[in-house]
Write a protein that holds these residues in place. Structure first.
Motif, mmCIF file in Angstrom:
data_model
loop_
_atom_site.group_PDB
_atom_site.id
_atom_site.type_symbol
_atom_site.label_atom_id
_atom_site.label_comp_id
_atom_site.label_asym_id
_atom_site.label_seq_id
_atom_site.Cartn_x
_atom_site.Cartn_y
_atom_site.Cartn_z
ATOM 1 N N ILE A 140 -6.060 14.323 3.692
ATOM 2 C CA ILE A 140 -6.771 13.801 4.861
ATOM 3 C C ILE A 140 -7.534 14.925 5.552
ATOM 4 C CG2 ILE A 140 -6.474 12.813 7.173
ATOM 5 C CD1 ILE A 140 -4.262 11.050 5.985
ATOM 6 N N ARG A 141 -6.892 16.083 5.694
ATOM 7 C CA ARG A 141 -7.568 17.224 6.329
ATOM 8 C C ARG A 141 -8.781 17.655 5.505
ATOM 9 N NH1 ARG A 141 -4.958 22.531 8.948
ATOM 10 N NH2 ARG A 141 -6.895 23.632 9.326
ATOM 11 N N HIS A 142 -8.617 17.717 4.187
ATOM 12 C CA HIS A 142 -9.720 18.102 3.309
ATOM 13 C C HIS A 142 -10.868 17.107 3.429
ATOM 14 C CE1 HIS A 142 -11.729 19.905 -0.090
ATOM 15 N NE2 HIS A 142 -11.843 18.707 -0.623
ATOM 16 N N ARG A 143 -10.541 15.840 3.411
ATOM 17 C CA ARG A 143 -11.572 14.798 3.506
ATOM 18 C C ARG A 143 -12.280 14.849 4.863
ATOM 19 N NH1 ARG A 143 -15.678 12.672 1.663
ATOM 20 N NH2 ARG A 143 -16.028 10.507 2.160
ATOM 21 N N ALA A 144 -11.532 15.095 5.931
ATOM 22 C CA ALA A 144 -12.137 15.225 7.258
ATOM 23 C C ALA A 144 -13.106 16.398 7.289
ATOM 24 C CB ALA A 144 -11.060 15.390 8.322
ATOM 25 N N GLY A 145 -12.737 17.495 6.631
ATOM 26 C CA GLY A 145 -13.634 18.646 6.541
ATOM 27 C C GLY A 145 -14.906 18.311 5.796
ATOM 28 N N GLU A 146 -14.784 17.548 4.711
ATOM 29 C CA GLU A 146 -15.969 17.123 3.960
ATOM 30 C C GLU A 146 -16.886 16.259 4.818
ATOM 31 O OE1 GLU A 146 -14.246 15.107 0.634
ATOM 32 O OE2 GLU A 146 -14.203 16.921 -0.602
ATOM 33 N N LEU A 147 -16.291 15.319 5.564
ATOM 34 C CA LEU A 147 -17.093 14.444 6.423
ATOM 35 C C LEU A 147 -17.777 15.230 7.541
ATOM 36 C CD1 LEU A 147 -14.711 11.364 6.653
ATOM 37 C CD2 LEU A 147 -16.856 11.527 5.381
ATOM 38 N N LEU A 179 0.852 -1.178 0.000
ATOM 39 C CA LEU A 179 0.000 0.000 0.000
ATOM 40 C C LEU A 179 0.891 1.232 0.000
ATOM 41 C CD1 LEU A 179 -2.785 1.386 0.382
ATOM 42 C CD2 LEU A 179 -2.378 1.202 2.843
ATOM 43 N N ASN A 180 0.717 2.075 -0.994
ATOM 44 C CA ASN A 180 1.457 3.334 -1.073
ATOM 45 C C ASN A 180 0.469 4.477 -0.998
ATOM 46 O OD1 ASN A 180 4.127 2.395 -1.359
ATOM 47 N ND2 ASN A 180 3.642 1.785 -3.456
ATOM 48 N N ILE A 181 0.727 5.431 -0.106
ATOM 49 C CA ILE A 181 -0.123 6.605 0.043
ATOM 50 C C ILE A 181 0.725 7.818 -0.307
ATOM 51 C CG2 ILE A 181 -1.553 7.949 1.622
ATOM 52 C CD1 ILE A 181 -1.843 5.375 3.309
ATOM 53 N N ALA A 182 0.227 8.610 -1.240
ATOM 54 C CA ALA A 182 0.966 9.789 -1.687
ATOM 55 C C ALA A 182 1.170 10.760 -0.533
ATOM 56 C CB ALA A 182 0.221 10.480 -2.820
ATOM 57 N N GLY A 183 2.364 11.324 -0.454
ATOM 58 C CA GLY A 183 2.684 12.282 0.605
ATOM 59 C C GLY A 183 1.777 13.495 0.587
ATOM 60 N N ASP A 184 1.383 13.949 -0.613
ATOM 61 C CA ASP A 184 0.492 15.095 -0.733
ATOM 62 C C ASP A 184 -0.859 14.792 -0.086
ATOM 63 O OD1 ASP A 184 -0.043 17.749 -1.698
ATOM 64 O OD2 ASP A 184 -1.375 16.809 -3.172
ATOM 65 N N TYR A 185 -1.338 13.564 -0.247
ATOM 66 C CA TYR A 185 -2.605 13.186 0.385
ATOM 67 C C TYR A 185 -2.461 13.169 1.899
ATOM 68 C CZ TYR A 185 -6.863 10.789 1.635
ATOM 69 O OH TYR A 185 -8.057 10.474 2.204
ATOM 70 N N ILE A 186 -1.354 12.672 2.387
ATOM 71 C CA ILE A 186 -1.115 12.667 3.834
ATOM 72 C C ILE A 186 -1.075 14.100 4.350
ATOM 73 C CG2 ILE A 186 0.550 12.088 5.652
ATOM 74 C CD1 ILE A 186 -0.855 9.635 4.522
ATOM 75 N N ALA A 187 -0.396 14.981 3.614
ATOM 76 C CA ALA A 187 -0.224 16.365 4.060
ATOM 77 C C ALA A 187 -1.503 17.190 3.956
ATOM 78 C CB ALA A 187 0.886 17.026 3.252
ATOM 79 N N HIS A 188 -2.270 16.994 2.903
ATOM 80 C CA HIS A 188 -3.404 17.875 2.656
ATOM 81 C C HIS A 188 -4.737 17.144 2.484
ATOM 82 C CE1 HIS A 188 -0.480 21.039 2.168
ATOM 83 N NE2 HIS A 188 0.160 20.295 1.295
#
Length: 81
Positions: free
Chosen positions: A22-29, A11-20
Motif C-alpha cells: 500500500i505504501r509503495h502504491r501510494a508513492g507511485e500515485l 476478499l483476502n488481502i496478503a499481509g505483505d501487501y498491507i505492510a509494504h
C-alpha cells in the motif's frame, strides 16, 4: 487480512501487501500526480533525516535487523541484551 466484497464474495488481502504494498502504491500515485522528485531533493531530505536528533529510517531498520538476529539466535547479533 480479509473481508467481503460488495458482491458478498470473500476478499483476502496478503499481509505483505498491507505492510509494504500500500505504501509503495501510494508513492507511485503521488509520483504520477506530483511528478518525480529531483535527486538533489531526495539527498537533502536524507541528509536532514540523518542529522536529526531522533531515530532515522536506517536506525529503525538496523534495530529490526538486530531484533530478528537475536530472535533467530544468530551469532552476528552481539548486542542482544
Amino acid at each position: 487480512m480479509g473481508g467481503v466484497t460488495e458482491q458478498c464474495r470473500l476478499l483476502n488481502i496478503a499481509g505483505d501487501y498491507i505492510a509494504h504494498g500500500i505504501r509503495h502504491r501510494a508513492g507511485e500515485l503521488a509520483t504520477l500526480k506530483l511528478g518525480p522528485q529531483a535527486e538533489i531533493n531526495i539527498a537533502q531530505k536524507l541528509r536532514a533525516e540523518v542529522e536529526a536528533e531522533r531515530q532515522t529510517r536506517l536506525d529503525v531498520r538496523a534495530g529490526r535487523y538486530r531484533l530478528t538476529a537475536c530472535l533467530a539466535g544468530s551469532s552476528a547479533a552481539e548486542d542482544c541484551g
